[in-house]
Motif scaffolding. Structure first.
Motif, PDB file in Angstrom:
ATOM      1  N   UNK A 110       8.879  -5.970   2.108  1.00 15.42           N
ATOM      2  CA  UNK A 110       8.010  -6.731   3.009  1.00 15.42           C
ATOM      3  C   UNK A 110       6.617  -6.913   2.391  1.00 15.42           C
ATOM      4  N   UNK A 111       6.100  -5.872   1.768  1.00 16.16           N
ATOM      5  CA  UNK A 111       4.754  -5.930   1.196  1.00 16.16           C
ATOM      6  C   UNK A 111       4.742  -6.538  -0.203  1.00 16.16           C
ATOM      7  N   UNK A 112       5.948  -6.678  -0.812  1.00 16.20           N
ATOM      8  CA  UNK A 112       6.070  -7.212  -2.171  1.00 16.20           C
ATOM      9  C   UNK A 112       5.261  -6.362  -3.160  1.00 16.20           C
ATOM     10  N   UNK A 113       5.532  -5.042  -3.125  1.00 21.89           N
ATOM     11  CA  UNK A 113       4.824  -4.115  -4.004  1.00 21.89           C
ATOM     12  C   UNK A 113       5.849  -3.241  -4.734  1.00 21.89           C
ATOM     13  N   UNK A 114       5.461  -2.663  -5.868  1.00 22.66           N
ATOM     14  CA  UNK A 114       6.383  -1.793  -6.606  1.00 22.66           C
ATOM     15  C   UNK A 114       6.557  -0.438  -5.923  1.00 22.66           C
ATOM     16  N   UNK A 115       7.704   0.167  -6.191  1.00 19.85           N
ATOM     17  CA  UNK A 115       8.064   1.470  -5.628  1.00 19.85           C
ATOM     18  C   UNK A 115       8.286   2.455  -6.764  1.00 19.85           C
ATOM     19  N   UNK A 159      10.901  -1.243  -9.357  1.00 20.77           N
ATOM     20  CA  UNK A 159      10.892   0.190  -9.051  1.00 20.77           C
ATOM     21  C   UNK A 159      11.144   1.035 -10.289  1.00 20.77           C
ATOM     22  N   UNK A 160      10.510   2.193 -10.302  1.00 18.82           N
ATOM     23  CA  UNK A 160      10.862   3.244 -11.252  1.00 18.82           C
ATOM     24  C   UNK A 160      11.585   4.344 -10.489  1.00 18.82           C
ATOM     25  N   UNK A 161      12.492   5.029 -11.178  1.00 19.90           N
ATOM     26  CA  UNK A 161      13.130   6.227 -10.654  1.00 19.90           C
ATOM     27  C   UNK A 161      12.666   7.384 -11.528  1.00 19.90           C
ATOM     28  N   UNK A 211       1.107  19.808 -12.171  1.00 16.73           N
ATOM     29  CA  UNK A 211       0.098  18.857 -12.627  1.00 16.73           C
ATOM     30  C   UNK A 211       0.639  17.913 -13.693  1.00 16.73           C
ATOM     31  N   UNK A 212       1.587  18.371 -14.494  1.00 17.56           N
ATOM     32  CA  UNK A 212       2.189  17.484 -15.484  1.00 17.56           C
ATOM     33  C   UNK A 212       3.065  16.436 -14.793  1.00 17.56           C
ATOM     34  N   UNK A 213       3.815  16.857 -13.782  1.00 14.08           N
ATOM     35  CA  UNK A 213       4.660  15.912 -13.049  1.00 14.08           C
ATOM     36  C   UNK A 213       3.796  14.881 -12.321  1.00 14.08           C
ATOM     37  N   UNK A 214       2.741  15.358 -11.659  1.00 14.81           N
ATOM     38  CA  UNK A 214       1.833  14.430 -10.977  1.00 14.81           C
ATOM     39  C   UNK A 214       1.175  13.481 -11.969  1.00 14.81           C
ATOM     40  N   UNK A 215       0.808  13.999 -13.140  1.00 16.36           N
ATOM     41  CA  UNK A 215       0.204  13.157 -14.162  1.00 16.36           C
ATOM     42  C   UNK A 215       1.155  12.076 -14.655  1.00 16.36           C
ATOM     43  N   UNK A 216       2.447  12.403 -14.718  1.00 19.22           N
ATOM     44  CA  UNK A 216       3.442  11.423 -15.146  1.00 19.22           C
ATOM     45  C   UNK A 216       3.576  10.305 -14.116  1.00 19.22           C
ATOM     46  N   UNK A 217       3.653  10.660 -12.840  1.00 19.57           N
ATOM     47  CA  UNK A 217       3.751   9.648 -11.782  1.00 19.57           C
ATOM     48  C   UNK A 217       2.519   8.758 -11.796  1.00 19.57           C
ATOM     49  N   UNK A 218       1.338   9.377 -11.852  1.00 20.13           N
ATOM     50  CA  UNK A 218       0.098   8.608 -11.856  1.00 20.13           C
ATOM     51  C   UNK A 218      -0.012   7.750 -13.111  1.00 20.13           C
ATOM     52  N   UNK A 219       0.469   8.256 -14.248  1.00 17.28           N
ATOM     53  CA  UNK A 219       0.417   7.486 -15.486  1.00 17.28           C
ATOM     54  C   UNK A 219       1.247   6.219 -15.402  1.00 17.28           C
ATOM     55  N   UNK A 220       2.440   6.315 -14.831  1.00 20.03           N
ATOM     56  CA  UNK A 220       3.285   5.133 -14.657  1.00 20.03           C
ATOM     57  C   UNK A 220       2.644   4.150 -13.676  1.00 20.03           C
ATOM     58  N   UNK A 221       2.044   4.692 -12.626  1.00 18.54           N
ATOM     59  CA  UNK A 221       1.386   3.852 -11.618  1.00 18.54           C
ATOM     60  C   UNK A 221       0.215   3.096 -12.232  1.00 18.54           C
ATOM     61  N   UNK A 222      -0.643   3.805 -12.948  1.00 18.38           N
ATOM     62  CA  UNK A 222      -1.839   3.176 -13.529  1.00 18.38           C
ATOM     63  C   UNK A 222      -1.478   2.158 -14.604  1.00 18.38           C
ATOM     64  N   UNK A 223      -0.411   2.436 -15.344  1.00 22.73           N
ATOM     65  CA  UNK A 223      -0.021   1.536 -16.439  1.00 22.73           C
ATOM     66  C   UNK A 223       0.717   0.303 -15.929  1.00 22.73           C
ATOM     67  N   UNK A 224       0.989   0.262 -14.630  1.00 20.69           N
ATOM     68  CA  UNK A 224       1.676  -0.891 -14.078  1.00 20.69           C
ATOM     69  C   UNK A 224       3.148  -0.957 -14.431  1.00 20.69           C
TER      70      UNK A 224
END
Length: 349
Positions: A110-115, A159-161, A211-224
């Motif tokens: 609905x929002x047309x955003x990545x997951x 989406x990323x898994x 913190x490494x797992x969170x950094x990985x999620x945030x890294x994928x998010x920031x890199x688009x």
């Protein structure tokens, strides 16, 4: 949704913000607005807004106006919420892990955003199928996570898994929102409550600090990054069972604890020799407790290393065995301090 300047930074919807990975992500995503969909307790923090909802309900149980505003505000979704307790039962597990993922996908469409969907590396463990009377059913949890991944793949949503392995505390401090299964095993070692451990010597237990797992999620998010499967695991760097037990003993003895080394035995030996003589005569509640631990250790103990994608995730460094040893000791120390197992001099240090 007042109180946040939605023009100042991108906005992420985060489910499961009260969990281990969710809490670490709140720390990591300081450059984002974070809308947390919570079922029980609200979450607070800079640029954080909590809204109460239920993943298992249409539109999360929000009224149409609230839902429509959520659709307008979000730029991306990170879906961490899940039932992870192995004894929760099939219906409760599937309600959240499968139906809830479907509702998150509906919002992304609905929002047309990545997951960014947080799954688990243990979907690779397809051979688990124990039915020995315990209440812990890891295969129910794993089936639900595989089904959720299929929903994400079939949805057509960008989406990323993301598949993390076992999560331990912060790599530096050991702090964690909730103690996990490995903490319980370490605690039993610290208390000399485990004369034997149903873990195959030489096998690996793959874990990473939160913190490494969170950094990985945030890294994928920031890199688009909006496509692909990412195994956030230690891989070849994972410690063996023997190394972890030795570290627990060494660390506990450094605290002044008098510890006996537990004997490592295979699950086959447990089933053939130990269960008939020592476990079957126990009261029912004790048998269940043992069988629940057996189910957990059978899942965690991986004969072959997991695949790892850490070397291709922006913003993180693939962990070394040495770094994982240090992180494990930090988690052990935090657990021991939280449980009152340290001497005053150790706490001060």
């Amino acid at each position: 949704m007042s109180g946040i300047d939605f023009t100042a930074r991108p906005t992420v919807l985060l489910t499961g913000a009260g969990g281990v990975v969710g809490q670490a992500l709140l720390t990591e995503l300081g450059d984002h607005n974070v809308i947390c969909l919570t079922h029980k307790r609200p979450v607070t923090g800079p640029h954080v807004l909590s809204i109460r909802g239920d993943l298992t309900l249409s539109r999360f149980g929000l009224d149409r106006e609230e839902y429509d505003e959520l659709v307008r505000r979000v730029d991306a979704i990170v879906h961490c919420a899940a039932v992870t307790a192995f004894g929760a039962g099939k219906d409760a597990t599937c309600d959240v892990n499968v139906r809830g993922t479907g509702e998150v996908i509906a919002l992304a469409q609905r929002a047309d955003v990545p997951l960014h969907h947080i799954s688990t590396a243990f979907v690779a463990r397809t051979e688990l199928a124990r039915d020995d009377g315990g209440t812990a059913r890891p295969e129910v949890y794993l089936d639900s996570k595989r089904a959720a991944e299929r929903l994400v793949r079939d949805s057509g949503v960008p989406a990323t898994v993301i598949r993390p392995s076992v999560v331990i505390g912060d790599s530096a401090t050991g702090r964690i929102a909730q103690f996990q299964g490995l903490h319980g095993i370490a605690g039993a070692v610290f208390k000399n409550a485990l004369p034997l451990l149903p873990l195959q010597p030489g096998s690996r237990i793959d874990f990473l600090p939160q913190d490494l797992i969170a950094g990985a999620v945030a890294g994928l998010l920031r890199a688009g990054v909006t496509d692909g499967d990412f195994w956030i695991t230690a891989g070849e760097a994972a410690l063996t069972v023997d190394q972890m037990v030795e570290l627990a003993l060494e660390t506990g003895r450094g605290f002044g604890l008098e510890l006996n080394a537990p004997r490592l035995v295979s699950q086959d030996m447990v089933d053939r020799l130990i269960r008939p003589v020592f476990i079957d005569p126990l009261p029912k509640w004790q048998r269940r407790r043992f069988d629940d631990m057996l189910a957990m250790t059978a899942l965690f103990c991986t004969p072959q290393p997991f695949e790892s994608s850490c070397d291709r995730v922006p913003g993180i460094v693939a962990p070394s065995t040495s770094a994982l040893r240090d992180a494990f000791v930090a988690s052990l120390r935090h657990y021991a301090q939280a449980k009152g197992l340290l001497r005053d001099s150790e706490v001060a240090a």
